[in-house]
Design an enzyme around this catalytic site. Structure first.
Site, PDB file in Angstrom:
ATOM      1  N   ASP A  60      -2.940   3.678   1.755  1.00  0.00           N
ATOM      2  CA  ASP A  60      -3.320   4.805   0.968  1.00  0.00           C
ATOM      3  C   ASP A  60      -4.217   4.065  -0.501  1.00  0.00           C
ATOM      4  O   ASP A  60      -4.140   4.121  -1.401  1.00  0.00           O
ATOM      5  CB  ASP A  60      -1.650   4.114  -0.372  1.00  0.00           C
ATOM      6  N   GLU A  61      -4.840   2.591   0.323  1.00  0.00           N
ATOM      7  CA  GLU A  61      -6.156   2.802  -0.759  1.00  0.00           C
ATOM      8  C   GLU A  61      -7.352   1.815   0.124  1.00  0.00           C
ATOM      9  O   GLU A  61      -7.114   2.100   1.136  1.00  0.00           O
ATOM     10  CB  GLU A  61      -5.640   1.250  -1.720  1.00  0.00           C
ATOM     11  N   ASP A  83      -6.902   3.090  -5.186  1.00  0.00           N
ATOM     12  CA  ASP A  83      -5.729   3.250  -5.406  1.00  0.00           C
ATOM     13  C   ASP A  83      -4.611   4.380  -5.310  1.00  0.00           C
ATOM     14  O   ASP A  83      -4.692   4.584  -6.499  1.00  0.00           O
ATOM     15  CB  ASP A  83      -5.106   1.807  -5.475  1.00  0.00           C
TER      16      ASP A  83
END
Length: 367
Positions: free
Chosen positions: A118-119, A20
């Site tokens: 973003d993860e 993350d």
């Protein structure tokens, strides 16, 4: 072979990682502008001196010290820290950085699943057989993201997706948390129930009204009581509270919908402003359709009034198309129900029932 001699192998369970990126949008902005390092940075709508109407997309950890967080009204963020650096969302920049990071992560994965910009989850190759090796592997991932893209990420490692996801948030920013199978309950049980993914504010409040504040209390709660209150979700929550998660890490399925929405600077009932906004949103949706080589059959309209009441309407057309005029015309038809004296705060437009374009197909756009 006699039935008694058959050996039933359980599904393969492998060590799972969740990576993350830390305060992703803000981190990318600071990378682009090193002079912002150490400053409270807020990415989102224009605060307009405290009268802005949008929300915070994300913020740096320096800004979080002032109580600012994602989805907070931008006006409130401005009141909490008027000296913060407020920046507009630059999605094109973030998506470009994200694509590079995801390609990097795929290089570490035997199985990979991106879940947002973003993860991502990943399962390493079979050479990673224990959690000691997994910890060293996670450090390599973190180091490569930092070196190649200039931002930090937090990594959680566990026996399944649930534990990895919670672990990645445990020591942010730039954290690494390893949870071995034998330590799952010790890790989970002291946490508030809201730490379990999928348990939102309303569900957490309901659980608290039942005397279930910590994960341990939820894990030990009678399943009949939970099922009576929440239905099938009650059983799922109890499983998660006990650290049980049987979901596999796998590539995300194809795009199922594309949508855009916009908030007006001031609530309005002006049909010219409203239809003008719909035109811009439709063009953005159309651009994404072309980029992904997709066709649609259903157009969805969303409207939110000044009292925050929200409505959606949809219409399915008889043919597959990517025609922007079909999007616009259908959206205007759906909008006619809501044009009147009441003022709108937000409009949104989307398309669903998607399929990939066949280059040999002749498209018919009239209906």
């Amino acid at each position: 072979m006699p039935v008694s001699s058959l050996k039933i192998n359980p599904p393969e369970r492998r060590i799972t990682f969740h990576a993350d990126m830390d305060s992703f949008f803000a981190s990318v902005e600071v990378r682009e502008r090193p002079e912002l390092k150490g400053m409270p940075v807020v990415v989102g709508s224009d605060p307009k001196g405290g009268s802005g109407r949008g929300v915070v997309s994300t913020c740096s950890y320096e800004a979080r010290k002032y109580g600012i967080h994602s989805a907070m009204p931008i006006s409130q963020a401005y009141r909490l820290c008027p000296d913060a650096v407020f920046l507009p969302v630059n999605m094109k920049l973030y998506v470009g950085v994200s694509a590079k990071i995801m390609e990097l992560l795929k290089g570490f994965a035997d199985r990979f699943q991106q879940v947002s910009v973003d993860e991502a989850y990943l399962v390493p190759g079979p050479e990673i057989t224990n959690f000691k090796d997994a910890a060293l592997y996670a450090l390599r991932i973190k180091d490569e993201v930092q070196k190649q893209e200039g931002i930090t990420c937090s990594v959680g490692v566990g026996p399944n997706k649930l534990i990895a996801k919670i672990a990645s948030d445990f020591q942010k920013p730039d954290g690494l948390t390893i949870v071995r199978p034998e330590d799952v309950r010790e890790f989970l049980f002291p946490l508030p129930v809201s730490k379990i993914p999928g348990i939102g504010e309303k569900t957490a409040d309901t659980l608290k009204s039942m005397g279930l504040n910590r994960v341990e209390e939820l894990a030990n709660c009678d399943v009949q009581l939970l099922s009576g209150k929440f239905g099938k979700i009650g059983l799922r929550m109890k499983q998660l509270a006990n650290g049980l998660d049987f979901r596999e890490v796998r590539e995300k399925e194809s795009v199922k919908s594309i949508s855009r929405h916009g908030t007006f600077a001031e609530d309005t009932s002006d049909p010219v402003k409203i239809t003008g906004s719909l035109d811009l949103l439709a063009e953005s949706v159309h651009s994404s359709l072309l980029k992904n080589r997709l066709l649609f059959k259903t157009v969805v309209l969303t409207v939110r009034f000044e009292d925050f009441s929200t409505y959606t309407r949809s219409k399915t057309i008889p043919i597959w198309t990517s025609d922007i005029f079909v999007i616009k015309r259908t959206a205007i038809q759906l909008l006619s129900e809501f044009i009147g004296n009441r003022k709108l705060r937000l409009v949104g437009i989307g398309v669903t029932k998607l399929r990939e374009r066949d280059e040999k197909q002749t498209l018919i756009t009239d209906f």
